[in-house]
Enzyme design. Structure first.
Site, PDB file in Angstrom:
ATOM      1  N   ARG A 149      12.157 -57.725  38.032  1.00 48.03           N
ATOM      2  CA  ARG A 149      11.984 -56.216  38.888  1.00 48.03           C
ATOM      3  C   ARG A 149      12.187 -56.288  40.211  1.00 48.03           C
ATOM      4  O   ARG A 149      11.683 -57.381  40.777  1.00 48.03           O
ATOM      5  CB  ARG A 149      10.400 -55.430  39.083  1.00 48.03           C
ATOM      6  N   LYS A 173       3.442 -57.117  37.744  1.00 51.05           N
ATOM      7  CA  LYS A 173       2.417 -55.846  37.640  1.00 51.05           C
ATOM      8  C   LYS A 173       0.710 -56.652  37.136  1.00 51.05           C
ATOM      9  O   LYS A 173       1.223 -57.186  36.531  1.00 51.05           O
ATOM     10  CB  LYS A 173       2.778 -55.016  36.705  1.00 51.05           C
ATOM     11  N   HIS A 242      16.847 -52.122  38.170  1.00 50.13           N
ATOM     12  CA  HIS A 242      16.302 -52.414  37.007  1.00 50.13           C
ATOM     13  C   HIS A 242      17.078 -52.432  35.630  1.00 50.13           C
ATOM     14  O   HIS A 242      17.456 -52.681  35.277  1.00 50.13           O
ATOM     15  CB  HIS A 242      15.833 -51.277  36.465  1.00 50.13           C
ATOM     16  N   ARG A 245      17.820 -55.714  35.837  1.00 46.73           N
ATOM     17  CA  ARG A 245      16.423 -56.444  34.559  1.00 46.73           C
ATOM     18  C   ARG A 245      16.915 -55.819  33.302  1.00 46.73           C
ATOM     19  O   ARG A 245      16.664 -56.396  31.994  1.00 46.73           O
ATOM     20  CB  ARG A 245      15.672 -56.026  35.033  1.00 46.73           C
ATOM     21  N   HIS A 268       5.733 -58.814  30.251  1.00 41.87           N
ATOM     22  CA  HIS A 268       5.151 -56.669  29.826  1.00 41.87           C
ATOM     23  C   HIS A 268       4.185 -57.462  28.496  1.00 41.87           C
ATOM     24  O   HIS A 268       4.029 -58.100  28.105  1.00 41.87           O
ATOM     25  CB  HIS A 268       6.222 -56.527  28.203  1.00 41.87           C
ATOM     26  N   TYR A 277      14.449 -52.695  23.209  1.00 41.83           N
ATOM     27  CA  TYR A 277      15.489 -53.010  23.470  1.00 41.83           C
ATOM     28  C   TYR A 277      15.987 -53.738  22.385  1.00 41.83           C
ATOM     29  O   TYR A 277      17.598 -53.610  22.187  1.00 41.83           O
ATOM     30  CB  TYR A 277      15.499 -54.753  24.153  1.00 41.83           C
TER      31      TYR A 277
END
Length: 301
Positions: A149, A173, A242, A245, A268, A277
């Protein structure tokens, strides 16, 4: 709403910032969503958090929908409300969570934009002849190499890299750290950048990537530099962090088929986020099929 009721929002935001250590961006989203709920309660003459019920929350969601908010935005607001009420229950201020059973209207999930391998090769073929071009090439190589990210990229310190193991540690995150591999081309680009880096920043600076003033580079600067190179090198569509990414994730999944591994690499927490994806990969297969199969499309007589 009384001051005793209103102060719970301040307490909640303090809890998110200190105990959960959420990012400023996430805190801003929580504040915007709960401010909207607070405004709805005021307009509906609901003067206490304990007085809000599930029907009220449904009305709130419907009003947000009429305002034009997407299903995902409304779902985020409902999630913020659920988390807030969970906090209020923990503090024994309420006994129920009115947002638990309320769902937002579904909206079509947009597939992320990616670049194909040839486009990536063209984008990363940056002519390096000064500190800025060396830095920009290293940043883009690293995002595509490791699926970072942009927030993770700008927060990297020199100490996070291990050239011997060809790896780096990133903090994503929720302040969760993960170790990632670095590809050979990215290592080469970083090594070249480090030779330039010493010319524009003091030895006390810990950031891996810095601006031309020697300070840690900002997210906005990375976005602007990538947009600049996309236009200069003639890449189709807008180039942004992004998108690199997304390209990393799509290419990894297409080559390996290992959804769990891609989930770990991307950081994630929920595999359903990574599963988008697989839809992207299937769309690619459909495009190939329709172009290649002689009876895939109807033809006029």
């Amino acid at each position: 709403m009384t001051n005793a009721e209103s102060h719970w929002l301040d307490e909640f935001f303090r809890y998110l910032a200190t105990e959960r250590q959420l990012s400023a961006h996430t805190l801003k989203n929580y504040q915007r969503d709960l401010d909207a709920l607070h405004a709805f309660m005021a307009e509906s003459h609901i003067d206490a958090w304990s007085a809000l019920d599930a029907n009220h929350v449904r009305q709130f969601a419907a009003r947000q929908h009429r305002k034009g908010l997407s299903g995902s935005s409304i779902q985020r607001a409902l999630s913020a409300a659920r988390t807030f009420y969970k906090f209020l229950a923990r503090e024994q201020w309420v006994e129920h969570n009115p947002a638990l059973g309320v769902q937002a209207p579904k909206s079509p999930r947009k597939l992320p934009q990616t670049l194909d391998v040839d486009q990536i090769s063209g984008l990363l073929d940056i002519p390096v002849n000064d500190p800025l071009s060396a830095r920009d090439k290293a940043m883009m190589e690293l995002i595509y190499s490791s699926g970072l990210r942009v927030s993770e990229l700008v927060s990297l310190d020199l100490s996070d890299l291990d050239f011997h193991d060809a790896s780096l540690v990133v903090t994503g995150k929720g302040q969760k750290s993960r170790m990632l591999p670095i590809g050979g081309k990215a290592l080469t680009a970083i090594d070249r950048w480090l030779k330039y880096r010493d010319q524009i920043t003091p030895y006390t600076q810990t950031a891996l990537f810095v601006s031309n003033r020697g300070n840690r580079i900002s997210v906005r600067s990375v976005e602007q530099r990538m947009e600049y190179w996309g236009k200069r090198l003639g890449v189709e569509g807008q180039v942004y962090p992004h998108r690199l990414r997304h390209s990393f994730a799509s290419h990894m999944l297409e080559s390996s088929g290992d959804l769990r591994a891609v989930q770990e690499l991307l950081g994630h927490s929920d595999i359903s986020t990574t599963q988008i994806y697989t839809h992207l990969d299937f769309q690619h297969l459909m495009d190939v099929y329709e172009k290649a199969h002689p009876r895939a499309r109807k033809k006029d007589d």
